[in-house]
Motif scaffolding. Structure first.
Motif, mmCIF file in Angstrom:
data_model
loop_
_atom_site.group_PDB
_atom_site.id
_atom_site.type_symbol
_atom_site.label_atom_id
_atom_site.label_comp_id
_atom_site.label_asym_id
_atom_site.label_seq_id
_atom_site.Cartn_x
_atom_site.Cartn_y
_atom_site.Cartn_z
ATOM 1 N N GLN A 122 -0.583 1.276 -5.475
ATOM 2 C CA GLN A 122 -1.175 2.413 -4.780
ATOM 3 C C GLN A 122 -0.164 3.156 -3.902
ATOM 4 N N ARG A 123 0.462 2.472 -2.999
ATOM 5 C CA ARG A 123 1.414 3.133 -2.094
ATOM 6 C C ARG A 123 2.646 3.660 -2.844
ATOM 7 N N VAL A 161 -1.675 -5.593 -11.432
ATOM 8 C CA VAL A 161 -0.786 -5.027 -10.409
ATOM 9 C C VAL A 161 -1.199 -3.631 -9.946
ATOM 10 N N LEU A 162 -2.276 -3.103 -10.482
ATOM 11 C CA LEU A 162 -2.640 -1.712 -10.216
ATOM 12 C C LEU A 162 -2.825 -1.431 -8.728
ATOM 13 N N LEU A 163 -3.550 -2.258 -8.032
ATOM 14 C CA LEU A 163 -3.791 -1.997 -6.613
ATOM 15 C C LEU A 163 -2.495 -2.066 -5.809
ATOM 16 N N GLU A 190 -5.736 6.110 2.373
ATOM 17 C CA GLU A 190 -4.365 6.378 2.831
ATOM 18 C C GLU A 190 -4.198 7.853 3.171
ATOM 19 N N THR A 191 -4.746 8.710 2.333
ATOM 20 C CA THR A 191 -4.653 10.147 2.553
ATOM 21 C C THR A 191 -5.365 10.541 3.839
ATOM 22 N N CYS A 224 -8.448 4.252 -6.400
ATOM 23 C CA CYS A 224 -8.817 5.597 -5.938
ATOM 24 C C CYS A 224 -9.280 5.582 -4.487
ATOM 25 N N ILE A 225 -10.093 4.615 -4.121
ATOM 26 C CA ILE A 225 -10.578 4.515 -2.744
ATOM 27 C C ILE A 225 -9.425 4.198 -1.799
#
Length: 107
Positions: A53-54, A48-50, A96-97, A90-91
């Motif tokens: 992200q948000r 579920v890590l990805l 997103e940033t 991380c990517i």
């Protein structure tokens, strides 16, 4: 509650614009659950890590406490999850940033 359940709860709270105490509490609960569940928890987080992200970015922006809890979770994830998932997270976070214009000088 399972890691997947906590992750879903965090995502739902982030979508609803959850408060900082709730976000910090859910993130800390994820860290605690990971510590208690060992390899099974690591495998579950890996799945579920990805998807986190948000919600992680949104939650970390709410308060210093939520940011600290998000850092804790990311530190644990970097230790126990597969490198591919951590790198992808991380990517995705960097993307997103950049899309939000936070680092406009890079674009």
């Amino acid at each position: 509650m399972s890691i997947t359940g906590l992750a879903c709860e965090l995502a739902s709270a982030a979508e609803r614009g959850g408060d900082s105490k709730q976000a910090a509490s859910l993130l800390q609960a994820l860290c605690d659950q990971l510590a208690a569940s060992g390899d099974d928890g690591a495998a579950e987080l890996d799945e579920v890590l990805l998807d986190l992200q948000r919600p992680l970015l949104q939650s970390a922006a709410l308060s210093i406490e939520a940011e600290a809890a998000a850092r804790c979770l990311l530190t644990v994830a970097a230790t126990v999850c597969t490198a591919r998932e951590v790198f992808t997270l991380c990517i995705a976070a960097l993307s997103e940033t950049l899309r939000c214009g936070v680092c406009a000088w890079i674009v």
